[in-house]
Design a protein around this motif. Structure first.
Motif, PDB file in Angstrom:
ATOM      1  N   GLU A  18       0.985  -1.197  -0.073  1.00 39.70           N
ATOM      2  CA  GLU A  18      -0.160   0.092   0.088  1.00 39.70           C
ATOM      3  C   GLU A  18       0.824   1.341   0.052  1.00 39.70           C
ATOM      4  O   GLU A  18       0.411   2.219  -0.813  1.00 39.70           O
ATOM      5  CB  GLU A  18      -1.054  -0.081   1.137  1.00 39.70           C
ATOM      6  N   LEU A  19       1.991   1.217   0.590  1.00 36.74           N
ATOM      7  CA  LEU A  19       2.968   2.306   0.640  1.00 36.74           C
ATOM      8  C   LEU A  19       3.664   2.681  -0.857  1.00 36.74           C
ATOM      9  O   LEU A  19       3.805   3.608  -1.125  1.00 36.74           O
ATOM     10  CB  LEU A  19       3.726   2.273   1.761  1.00 36.74           C
ATOM     11  N   PHE A  20       3.837   1.438  -1.486  1.00 38.53           N
ATOM     12  CA  PHE A  20       4.431   1.643  -2.561  1.00 38.53           C
ATOM     13  C   PHE A  20       3.186   2.213  -3.697  1.00 38.53           C
ATOM     14  O   PHE A  20       3.632   3.131  -4.461  1.00 38.53           O
ATOM     15  CB  PHE A  20       4.776   0.292  -3.260  1.00 38.53           C
ATOM     16  N   TYR A  21       2.135   1.729  -3.398  1.00 35.38           N
ATOM     17  CA  TYR A  21       1.110   2.394  -4.446  1.00 35.38           C
ATOM     18  C   TYR A  21       0.822   4.011  -3.899  1.00 35.38           C
ATOM     19  O   TYR A  21       0.867   4.643  -4.821  1.00 35.38           O
ATOM     20  CB  TYR A  21      -0.389   1.628  -3.854  1.00 35.38           C
ATOM     21  N   LEU A  22       0.967   4.239  -2.726  1.00 39.93           N
ATOM     22  CA  LEU A  22       0.763   5.671  -2.442  1.00 39.93           C
ATOM     23  C   LEU A  22       2.001   6.608  -2.981  1.00 39.93           C
ATOM     24  O   LEU A  22       1.695   7.418  -3.711  1.00 39.93           O
ATOM     25  CB  LEU A  22       0.739   5.895  -0.810  1.00 39.93           C
ATOM     26  N   GLN A  23       3.249   5.930  -2.913  1.00 38.34           N
ATOM     27  CA  GLN A  23       4.242   6.612  -3.391  1.00 38.34           C
ATOM     28  C   GLN A  23       3.995   6.645  -5.104  1.00 38.34           C
ATOM     29  O   GLN A  23       4.284   8.072  -5.617  1.00 38.34           O
ATOM     30  CB  GLN A  23       5.698   5.888  -3.066  1.00 38.34           C
ATOM     31  N   ALA A  24       3.746   5.806  -5.767  1.00 37.37           N
ATOM     32  CA  ALA A  24       3.456   5.929  -7.121  1.00 37.37           C
ATOM     33  C   ALA A  24       2.387   6.694  -7.565  1.00 37.37           C
ATOM     34  O   ALA A  24       2.443   7.586  -8.345  1.00 37.37           O
ATOM     35  CB  ALA A  24       3.168   4.474  -7.708  1.00 37.37           C
ATOM     36  N   LYS A  25       1.331   6.651  -6.778  1.00 34.03           N
ATOM     37  CA  LYS A  25       0.097   7.593  -6.935  1.00 34.03           C
ATOM     38  C   LYS A  25       0.768   9.371  -7.082  1.00 34.03           C
ATOM     39  O   LYS A  25       0.323  10.187  -7.776  1.00 34.03           O
ATOM     40  CB  LYS A  25      -1.079   7.362  -5.680  1.00 34.03           C
ATOM     41  N   VAL A  26       1.591   9.267  -5.734  1.00 39.81           N
ATOM     42  CA  VAL A  26       1.822  11.025  -5.519  1.00 39.81           C
ATOM     43  C   VAL A  26       2.751  11.265  -6.773  1.00 39.81           C
ATOM     44  O   VAL A  26       2.746  12.491  -7.133  1.00 39.81           O
ATOM     45  CB  VAL A  26       2.550  11.123  -4.181  1.00 39.81           C
ATOM     46  N   SER A  27       3.840  10.281  -6.847  1.00 35.18           N
ATOM     47  CA  SER A  27       4.848  10.685  -8.075  1.00 35.18           C
ATOM     48  C   SER A  27       4.246  11.009  -9.237  1.00 35.18           C
ATOM     49  O   SER A  27       4.959  11.655 -10.115  1.00 35.18           O
ATOM     50  CB  SER A  27       6.099   9.510  -8.001  1.00 35.18           C
ATOM     51  N   ILE A  28       3.226  10.018  -9.873  1.00 31.77           N
ATOM     52  CA  ILE A  28       2.568  10.246 -10.916  1.00 31.77           C
ATOM     53  C   ILE A  28       2.004  11.573 -10.961  1.00 31.77           C
ATOM     54  O   ILE A  28       2.038  12.451 -12.060  1.00 31.77           O
ATOM     55  CB  ILE A  28       1.601   9.174 -11.501  1.00 31.77           C
ATOM     56  N   ALA A  87      -2.418   7.998 -17.795  1.00 29.42           N
ATOM     57  CA  ALA A  87      -2.674   8.675 -16.520  1.00 29.42           C
ATOM     58  C   ALA A  87      -4.280   8.533 -16.276  1.00 29.42           C
ATOM     59  O   ALA A  87      -4.637   8.410 -15.181  1.00 29.42           O
ATOM     60  CB  ALA A  87      -2.325  10.023 -16.882  1.00 29.42           C
ATOM     61  N   PHE A  88      -4.907   8.360 -17.473  1.00 26.40           N
ATOM     62  CA  PHE A  88      -6.314   8.316 -17.368  1.00 26.40           C
ATOM     63  C   PHE A  88      -6.854   6.894 -16.688  1.00 26.40           C
ATOM     64  O   PHE A  88      -7.847   6.634 -15.903  1.00 26.40           O
ATOM     65  CB  PHE A  88      -7.053   8.414 -18.582  1.00 26.40           C
ATOM     66  N   GLU A  89      -6.188   5.867 -17.089  1.00 20.89           N
ATOM     67  CA  GLU A  89      -6.407   4.498 -16.680  1.00 20.89           C
ATOM     68  C   GLU A  89      -5.904   4.479 -15.169  1.00 20.89           C
ATOM     69  O   GLU A  89      -6.799   3.948 -14.398  1.00 20.89           O
ATOM     70  CB  GLU A  89      -5.842   3.722 -17.679  1.00 20.89           C
ATOM     71  N   LEU A  90      -4.947   4.913 -14.643  1.00 27.05           N
ATOM     72  CA  LEU A  90      -4.465   4.831 -13.474  1.00 27.05           C
ATOM     73  C   LEU A  90      -5.379   5.753 -12.247  1.00 27.05           C
ATOM     74  O   LEU A  90      -5.648   5.239 -11.499  1.00 27.05           O
ATOM     75  CB  LEU A  90      -2.976   5.586 -13.513  1.00 27.05           C
ATOM     76  N   ALA A  91      -6.111   6.822 -13.156  1.00 30.02           N
ATOM     77  CA  ALA A  91      -6.767   7.760 -12.122  1.00 30.02           C
ATOM     78  C   ALA A  91      -7.919   6.772 -11.989  1.00 30.02           C
ATOM     79  O   ALA A  91      -8.848   6.857 -10.839  1.00 30.02           O
ATOM     80  CB  ALA A  91      -7.325   8.889 -12.907  1.00 30.02           C
ATOM     81  N   ALA A  92      -8.491   5.950 -12.898  1.00 28.02           N
ATOM     82  CA  ALA A  92      -9.550   5.124 -12.914  1.00 28.02           C
ATOM     83  C   ALA A  92      -9.653   4.147 -11.591  1.00 28.02           C
ATOM     84  O   ALA A  92     -10.495   3.922 -10.981  1.00 28.02           O
ATOM     85  CB  ALA A  92     -10.134   4.438 -14.101  1.00 28.02           C
ATOM     86  N   TYR A  93      -8.273   3.532 -11.788  1.00 26.33           N
ATOM     87  CA  TYR A  93      -7.944   2.451 -10.494  1.00 26.33           C
ATOM     88  C   TYR A  93      -8.110   3.230  -9.237  1.00 26.33           C
ATOM     89  O   TYR A  93      -8.460   2.596  -8.384  1.00 26.33           O
ATOM     90  CB  TYR A  93      -6.533   1.736 -10.747  1.00 26.33           C
ATOM     91  N   LEU A 137     -14.052  -1.233 -14.678  1.00 29.96           N
ATOM     92  CA  LEU A 137     -13.340  -1.730 -13.347  1.00 29.96           C
ATOM     93  C   LEU A 137     -14.398  -2.616 -12.308  1.00 29.96           C
ATOM     94  O   LEU A 137     -13.902  -2.868 -10.969  1.00 29.96           O
ATOM     95  CB  LEU A 137     -12.325  -1.048 -12.602  1.00 29.96           C
ATOM     96  N   GLU A 138     -15.651  -2.608 -12.773  1.00 29.09           N
ATOM     97  CA  GLU A 138     -16.698  -2.986 -11.635  1.00 29.09           C
ATOM     98  C   GLU A 138     -16.442  -4.400 -11.210  1.00 29.09           C
ATOM     99  O   GLU A 138     -15.983  -5.300 -11.905  1.00 29.09           O
ATOM    100  CB  GLU A 138     -17.978  -3.172 -12.605  1.00 29.09           C
ATOM    101  N   GLN A 195      -7.245  -5.457  -5.084  1.00 28.09           N
ATOM    102  CA  GLN A 195      -6.738  -5.743  -6.678  1.00 28.09           C
ATOM    103  C   GLN A 195      -6.624  -4.179  -7.359  1.00 28.09           C
ATOM    104  O   GLN A 195      -5.801  -4.344  -8.229  1.00 28.09           O
ATOM    105  CB  GLN A 195      -7.958  -6.538  -7.169  1.00 28.09           C
ATOM    106  N   ALA A 196      -7.459  -3.330  -7.083  1.00 30.30           N
ATOM    107  CA  ALA A 196      -7.265  -1.931  -7.584  1.00 30.30           C
ATOM    108  C   ALA A 196      -5.627  -1.451  -7.429  1.00 30.30           C
ATOM    109  O   ALA A 196      -4.984  -0.902  -8.206  1.00 30.30           O
ATOM    110  CB  ALA A 196      -8.278  -0.986  -7.253  1.00 30.30           C
TER     111      ALA A 196
END
Length: 190
Positions: free
Chosen positions: A101-111, A123-129, A179-180, A186-187
């Motif tokens: 989860e921390l890796f995810y948060l880092q990637a989200k902030v960095s992008i 970027a649009f697809e990642l925003a959907a996740y 993504l339903e 998983q997201a």
């Protein structure tokens, strides 16, 4: 009397942890305090950093004292950042869900900040996740657009490359609808 300053550590989930910075405090001891906040088991991937007077990110060596670094003297409270310092090829090598989860948060902030560049569609697809992780399944366009506006997910570059914010939102919602049924976990890992 020992030199003591206040220190605040900004975490990946935008929380602020406050400590006293004693002149003999080793970076690894401060890192242990921050890691205990997350009950983090895989601490070796993370580190502490600060921004120097030129806004360069300076990483601390865990074996050195925090005061060994040329941390700006003003303001009185020193601001440090907790983040991923060592990246890995695949998160499947990680064993703890908290670390993932921390890796995810880092990637989200960095992008979002543009530190990691991705093309607009990615970027649009990642925003959907991120929407799926934060809010679950898509329900309506209006609700999803409201949720999207509250989340800092679209990097400035992606917004500048397209004719309107509305276009960008429609692209995110296109991916979000698909993504339903995807769980929060998983997201995060997809």
């Amino acid at each position: 009397m020992a030199d003591v300053r206040r220190i605040k550590v900004i975490t990946l989930d935008d929380r602020t942890l406050e400590f006293q910075l004693h002149s003999k405090l080793l970076t690894k001891d401060l890192l242990d305090l921050v890691a205990s906040h997350y009950m983090l088991k895989e601490k070796g991937y993370f580190g502490l950093s600060f921004r120097d007077n030129n806004s360069n990110l300076i990483w601390f060596d865990p074996e050195r004292k925090v005061t060994d670094y040329s941390i700006p003297k003003k303001p009185e409270t020193v601001t440090l950042y907790f983040g991923v310092r060592c990246y890995i090829e695949s998160i499947t090598h990680l064993q703890d869900s908290g670390t993932i989860e921390l890796f995810y948060l880092q990637a989200k902030v960095s992008i979002y900040k543009g530190d990691i560049e991705v093309d607009s569609e990615t970027a649009f697809e990642l925003a959907a996740y991120i929407l799926q992780e934060a809010h679950g399944d898509f329900t309506t366009d209006i609700k999803a657009q409201t949720q999207l506006k509250k989340l800092p997910v679209l990097p400035t570059k992606a917004l500048q490359e397209h004719p309107s914010l509305s276009y960008c939102e429609k692209r995110v919602l296109f991916y979000y609808r698909r993504l339903e049924g995807l769980s929060r976990g998983q997201a995060i890992v997809w």
